[in-house]
Design a protein around this motif. Structure first.
Motif, PDB file in Angstrom:
ATOM      1  N   SER A   1       0.832  -1.212   0.000  1.00 26.73           N
ATOM      2  CA  SER A   1       0.000   0.000   0.000  1.00 26.73           C
ATOM      3  C   SER A   1       0.860   1.254   0.000  1.00 26.73           C
ATOM      4  O   SER A   1       0.532   2.246  -0.659  1.00 26.73           O
TER       5      SER A   1
ATOM      6  N   PHE B   1      -4.519   4.988  -4.269  1.00 25.19           N
ATOM      7  CA  PHE B   1      -4.999   4.695  -2.927  1.00 25.19           C
ATOM      8  C   PHE B   1      -5.996   3.536  -2.901  1.00 25.19           C
ATOM      9  O   PHE B   1      -6.387   3.102  -1.829  1.00 25.19           O
TER      10      PHE B   1
ATOM     11  N   ASN C   1       0.526   7.862  -5.973  1.00 31.44           N
ATOM     12  CA  ASN C   1      -0.781   8.508  -5.855  1.00 31.44           C
ATOM     13  C   ASN C   1      -1.928   7.550  -6.173  1.00 31.44           C
ATOM     14  O   ASN C   1      -2.946   7.938  -6.751  1.00 31.44           O
TER      15      ASN C   1
ATOM     16  N   ARG D   1       0.825   4.221  -2.722  1.00 30.80           N
ATOM     17  CA  ARG D   1       0.579   5.622  -2.356  1.00 30.80           C
ATOM     18  C   ARG D   1       1.660   6.538  -2.911  1.00 30.80           C
ATOM     19  O   ARG D   1       1.394   7.708  -3.219  1.00 30.80           O
ATOM     20  N   GLN D   2       2.882   6.025  -3.042  1.00 30.23           N
ATOM     21  CA  GLN D   2       3.948   6.834  -3.631  1.00 30.23           C
ATOM     22  C   GLN D   2       3.649   7.198  -5.079  1.00 30.23           C
ATOM     23  O   GLN D   2       4.204   8.157  -5.620  1.00 30.23           O
TER      24      GLN D   2
END
Length: 286
Positions: free
Chosen positions: A119, A128, A126, A123-124
């Motif tokens: 996860s 989610f 963008n 998220r790195q």
């Protein structure tokens, strides 16, 4: 056994041991490390170096061990270029961890990654929601490559069938308050044009830390005094607004005149100008 032969033998054995250990620990060992993994990696390397070189007093043994490690690394890189199978064995292959919005748990466990770590990698980028991902691969070097599903990808000019101009590299024409004449010539501009543009922005050359001009002739500057606000370039938007106003005026003229010949002329030129605006809009919309 001679000392130098023993050093070479130890180097090869422990280089192989470190390689196998790293392969067992997985891609995470060469990607993002926790504090414990970082300390463990340093410790393993220190132990291996001490065992390989034997006595610290003999610096030639240490130099020989470093040379062996360097030669094996060079040889490995060379063989990786020549052989795909060898490259896959040494460097590994990419591992699919998400397919069609679903996590492949077995592959994730095989690479010793947790859901939280996956996860974090998403998220790195963008991302989610796992369900938004069409395809995600954990690369051999530990980084994640992800492809969003078509409906979640941002629109591009190509999707809208818009033709966009080719952007050229911006030219840095001012550095530390000094004009870079060579870059100015490459941009097709002169000092007279530069001073005029700086005057429009309300700044002086001495106060400009960095100045760049793009392929459209728009200049942007970074000032020493960050409190001064510099207006954004408005050459292209202003030209587009002028063309639109002219086209609108031609349509108005065609409606107001009673002369059929003039009316036809105004309408014809309004259509021509509108076609021109449509062609230039991708170039002039900022």
């Amino acid at each position: 056994m001679p000392g130098w032969t023993l050093i070479i033998f130890r180097s090869l054995i422990f280089l192989l041991l470190l390689f196998i250990t790293t392969k067992v620990l997985g891609k995470k060992q060469i990607s993002e490390l926790s504090f414990f993994e970082y300390v463990a990696g340093i410790t393993i390397g220190s132990i291996a170096g001490e065992v390989v070189t034997g006595l610290e007093a003999n610096m030639y043994h240490g130099a020989l061990a470093i040379a062996v490690f360097g030669f094996i690394t060079f040889l490995s890189n060379y063989l990786s270029i020549k052989s795909k199978k060898f490259s896959d064995f040494v460097e590994g292959k990419g591992t699919v961890v998400i397919q069609d919005g679903k996590i492949l748990e077995n592959n994730l466990k095989k690479e010793k990654y947790t859901i939280d770590e996956l996860s974090a990698l998403l998220r790195q980028k963008n991302i989610f929601k796992v369900a938004d991902v069409e395809f995600a691969v954990l690369e051999p070097r530990g980084n994640l490559s992800a492809l969003l599903k078509k409906e979640n990808q941002p629109l591009t000019p190509k999707d809208l069938q818009m033709k966009m101009p080719n952007e050229k590299e911006p030219q840095t024409i001012i550095m530390d308050g000094n004009i870079v004449d060579e870059a100015l010539r490459c941009a097709g501009k002169g000092r007279g044009w530069l001073y005029t543009e700086l005057e429009k922005l309300g700044v002086t050359l001495d106060n400009v830390f960095l100045g760049q001009v793009d392929s459209y002739g728009d200049i942007t500057v970074d000032l020493y005094d960050d409190k001064i606000k510099v207006p954004a370039p408005a050459v292209r938007p202003l030209l587009l607004a002028t063309l639109k106003k002219t086209q609108a005026d031609l349509e108005i003229f065609s409606l107001e005149t009673d002369c059929q010949k003039s009316k036809a002329m105004y309408k014809k030129n309004a259509v021509i100008l509108q076609e021109t605006i449509d062609k230039l809009s991708p170039y002039l919309n900022g």
